[in-house]
Design a protein around this motif. Structure first.
Motif, PDB file in Angstrom:
ATOM      1  N   TYR A 133       0.837  -1.199   0.000  1.00 11.48           N
ATOM      2  CA  TYR A 133       0.000   0.000   0.000  1.00 11.48           C
ATOM      3  C   TYR A 133       0.872   1.250   0.000  1.00 11.48           C
ATOM      4  N   GLN A 149      -1.364   4.896   6.272  1.00 16.71           N
ATOM      5  CA  GLN A 149      -2.788   5.031   6.554  1.00 16.71           C
ATOM      6  C   GLN A 149      -3.635   4.194   5.606  1.00 16.71           C
ATOM      7  N   SER A 150      -3.236   4.129   4.343  1.00 14.68           N
ATOM      8  CA  SER A 150      -4.031   3.331   3.405  1.00 14.68           C
ATOM      9  C   SER A 150      -3.932   1.850   3.728  1.00 14.68           C
ATOM     10  N   HIS A 210      -8.934  -5.053  -2.502  1.00 13.48           N
ATOM     11  CA  HIS A 210      -9.166  -4.346  -1.250  1.00 13.48           C
ATOM     12  C   HIS A 210     -10.548  -4.716  -0.708  1.00 13.48           C
ATOM     13  N   VAL A 231     -10.143   3.837   0.663  1.00 12.09           N
ATOM     14  CA  VAL A 231      -8.843   3.200   0.450  1.00 12.09           C
ATOM     15  C   VAL A 231      -7.711   4.066   1.010  1.00 12.09           C
ATOM     16  N   THR A 232      -7.967   5.360   1.119  1.00 11.37           N
ATOM     17  CA  THR A 232      -6.971   6.226   1.737  1.00 11.37           C
ATOM     18  C   THR A 232      -6.803   5.896   3.215  1.00 11.37           C
ATOM     19  N   GLY A 233      -7.798   5.205   3.780  1.00 18.43           N
ATOM     20  CA  GLY A 233      -7.711   4.822   5.186  1.00 18.43           C
ATOM     21  C   GLY A 233      -8.486   5.746   6.101  1.00 18.43           C
ATOM     22  N   PHE A 290      -7.295   9.602  -5.712  1.00 17.40           N
ATOM     23  CA  PHE A 290      -6.533   8.912  -4.672  1.00 17.40           C
ATOM     24  C   PHE A 290      -5.193   9.606  -4.460  1.00 17.40           C
TER      25      PHE A 290
END
Ligand SMILES: Cc1cc2nc3c(=O)[nH]c(=O)nc-3n(C[C@H](O)[C@H](O)[C@H](O)COP(=O)(O)O)c2cc1C
Ligand code: SF4
Ligand code: FES
Lengths: 181, 432
Positions: A27, A31-32, B165, B183-185, B202
């Protein structure tokens, strides 16, 4: 830094630790990598205990708030130890039209609990959930990674009877396992 | 009349071995990728997809090639996302595509990523599809092993990594900016557009998000050409569409037909009509977020973007929910309003509060506590929600709500005026 949560250290298999390392590798940012790493831990332990949060903060370099943000926003992440068998029944429109209400009533009767509750022995929990992408296969429920579809009261009885004996019957989405073996 | 057979996307549906690389290759799989990487520039691929008339199958129907063309040519980093969140109630076609034919989607994703010059692709699959995620991951691993993914694909100098994911239960992550943010969290909350993801997505880089069904059509278009694709469907609605059909019809399932066929034919030839003892009352044709039509209205429609829009609804995701006469429309809309209320990400006041109001007002009707003014209030709440929010989820709640009220008002009124409805005696009608 010491946190009160760190009382019990996280026990995680070597395999899961390796998976986490691989995710961090692939990743683009720490954070991702957070969401997939939470998954790795939950897939092994069944939920995210406080020690796991510490572990994620330390390994990914994200803030504690970030971890809590994801744990509370996403409904599939669990911050409490779940029942052994969590039955998640779709209550959305197609399943409703196909008889989900009767299936839920039947489950409630058989388990002696209402939707949203768990049996006192911690064996079963019954949840109502939104559409699971099995609309033309309803009524349906999810148990772990799999779906039980085209439910009838008889099929529900059979499922419960097996689960009481800790036998997880073959799910409708299970066909691949034997095929790929 | 014969069932129109047309299998661009669904050739391997129902086949127990359709997901295997060997089977896919034996049936021409990955030939499109070989051709494209050997012979065509990325821009030529974009042109071909433009010419094919392919439109996004995730809901909005935006022309795919045009969207790809928005990616700045000088971008240093581009990302490609496949939207496999499939959470729109009534929709289960992407599940079939990934279940029976994951390699078709993977090949489509590689070609699409090449077209926009992306070197990293994510397949974002909803977390509830646990078994399916394993299946797709296995197929991705196979594709890596065969040299279709990774560094220097097929020795043609193109690199692409592909990450599967896993989502974690949030409808809003199906919205493209919500998906990217996820997906960036972070929380999967949508962002204001513009900037559009194709320019800044993204990690601030150009990002293309396409539905599974959209990318799955790309290999076929590469092999057979834009012209051949356009030969199916209508002028503005080119190609074929997968319809996920649920409800008490004789045959439920996922059906591929050319766009533009009359619904009446589809209903008769593919669905086989309603089950015995059921009568066809209404249909939500494009997933739960589009206006409901009555059976009569549906019977006069053709199944394509323009015809459905003219009829007052939308093609959406193609999640066709068939509603029988026995269904209680007030109960059904309660189920849907609960869904939108539950899934609102909470950023915009009209959506967060409005969905709650709608949900509670219907609940009041169902409890027999409704008064006539409530129906006007429902309308008023809807008017305060549409078009005023960051993403279209608020509109997605308003469209079914308003159309249910408009087309099935009598059922709502009965909830208020009838004291005799079993289980829901109206207190208002009793003068309480
Ligand atoms: C609330 C909401 C939910 C959505 N859910 C999905 C979804 O589950 N799958 C999907 O492909 N598109 C979904 N979309 C549409 C996406 O935002 C986006 O338009 C689509 O992925 C673009 O791909 P396409 O051009 O190939 O259709 C959703 C949109 C909204 C507003
Ligand atoms: S419209 Fe609703 S779901 Fe969409 S961003 Fe606003 S609050 Fe979130
Ligand atoms: S409505 Fe139940 S799975 Fe979609």
């Amino acid at each position: 830094m010491d946190h009160p949560e760190t009382a019990t250290p996280l026990e995680l298999s070597e395999q899961s630790r390796q998976r986490i390392a691989d995710i961090i590798d692939r990743y683009p940012t720490g954070q991702s990598a957070l969401m997939p790493c939470i998954w790795v831990i939950q897939e092994e332990i069944g939920w995210i205990p406080p020690a796991a949060i510490d572990h994620l903060v330390d390994t990914l370099g994200v803030t504690r708030a970030r971890v809590h943000e994801l744990l509370t926003f996403y409904t599939m992440f669990r911050t409490e130890k779940p029942a052994q068998y969590v039955l998640e029944v779709c209550q959305n429109i197609s399943c409703h039209v196909l008889g989900a209400r009767e299936i839920i009533a039947h489950l409630e009767k058989r388990l002696g609990i209402r939707i949203g509750e768990a049996t006192p022995d911690g064996k079963f929990a019954l949840h109502g959930v939104e559409c699971l992408g099995a609309c033309g296969h309803g009524p349906m429920l999810q148990l772990g990674k799999h779906f039980y579809e085209y439910l009838t009261p008889e099929k529900v009885d059979d499922l419960l009877e097996n689960l009481r004996k800790d036998v997880v019957p073959r799910a409708d989405t299970d066909r691949h396992l034997e095929e790929d073996a | 009349m014969s069932r129109e057979e047309c299998k661009i996307l669904s050739a391997r549906f129902g086949r127990p071995d359709g997901h295997r690389l060997k089977v896919y290759e034996a049936e021409g799989g990955y030939q499109a990728l070989r051709q494209v990487l050997g012979e065509r520039q990325p821009d030529e691929v974009i042109e071909a997809v433009k010419e094919s008339g392919l439109r996004g199958r995730g809901g909005a129907g935006f022309p795919t090639g045009v969207k790809w063309g928005f990616v700045p040519k000088d971008a240093d980093q581009v990302y490609f996302f496949v939207n496999a969140d499939e959470s729109e109630p009534g929709t289960f076609k992407d599940r079939y595509l990934m279940d029976y034919d994951p390699h078709q989607m993977i090949e489509g994703t590689i070609i699409s990523s090449y077209a926009v010059r992306a070197n990293l692709a994510f397949i974002y699959i909803r977390g509830e599809f646990g078994w399916l995620i394993d299946r797709v991951q296995k197929a991705v691993d196979e594709a890596y092993a065969a040299g279709y993914l990774g560094k220097d694909i097929l020795g043609r100098g193109y690199d692409l990594d592909m990450i599967v994911h896993k989502g974690a239960g949030a409808y809003i992550c199906g919205e493209e900016t919500g998906l990217i943010n996820s997906v960036t969290g972070t929380k999967g909350q949508p962002s204001i557009k513009p900037p559009f993801p194709a320019v800044s997505g993204f990690l601030g880089k150009p990002t293309i998000v396409n539905n599974v069904e959209t990318v799955a059509a790309v290999p076929w278009i590469m092999i057979h050409g834009a012209e051949a694709y356009r030969a199916h469907g209508t002028e503005k609605s080119a190609g074929t569409k997968l319809w996920s059909v649920s409800g008490p019809v004789k045959n439920q399932g996922v059906f591929e037909v050319p766009l533009g066929i009359p619904f009446a034919d589809f209903y008769r030839d593919h669905l086989g009509g309603m089950r015995d003892g059921e009568e066809f009352k209404a249909c939500i044709v494009g997933g739960s977020s589009v206006p409901v039509l009555t059976a009569d209205e549906m019977m006069g429609c053709n199944l394509d973007y323009e015809s459905l829009q003219e009829a007052g609804t939308m093609l959406g995701s193609g999640g066709m929910i068939m509603i029988p006469k026995s269904a209680d429309m007030v109960e059904l809309i309660k189920v849907l309003m609960h869904f939108y209320w539950d899934e609102s990400c909470g950023q915009c006041t009209p959506c967060r509060e409005g969905t709650g109001w709608l949900h509670r007002l219907i609940g009041k009707l169902l409890k027999g506590e409704g008064v006539p003014d409530d129906l006007d209030l429902l309308d008023k709440v809807c008017e305060g929600m549409g078009g005023l929010t960051i993403c279209p989820l608020a509109d997605a709640a308003v469209m079914p709500m308003q159309s249910f009220l408009q087309r099935f008002r009598a059922e709502f009124e009965a909830r208020i005026h009838e004291t005799a409805t079993p289980g829901s005696p109206s207190r208002w009608a009793r003068g309480e």
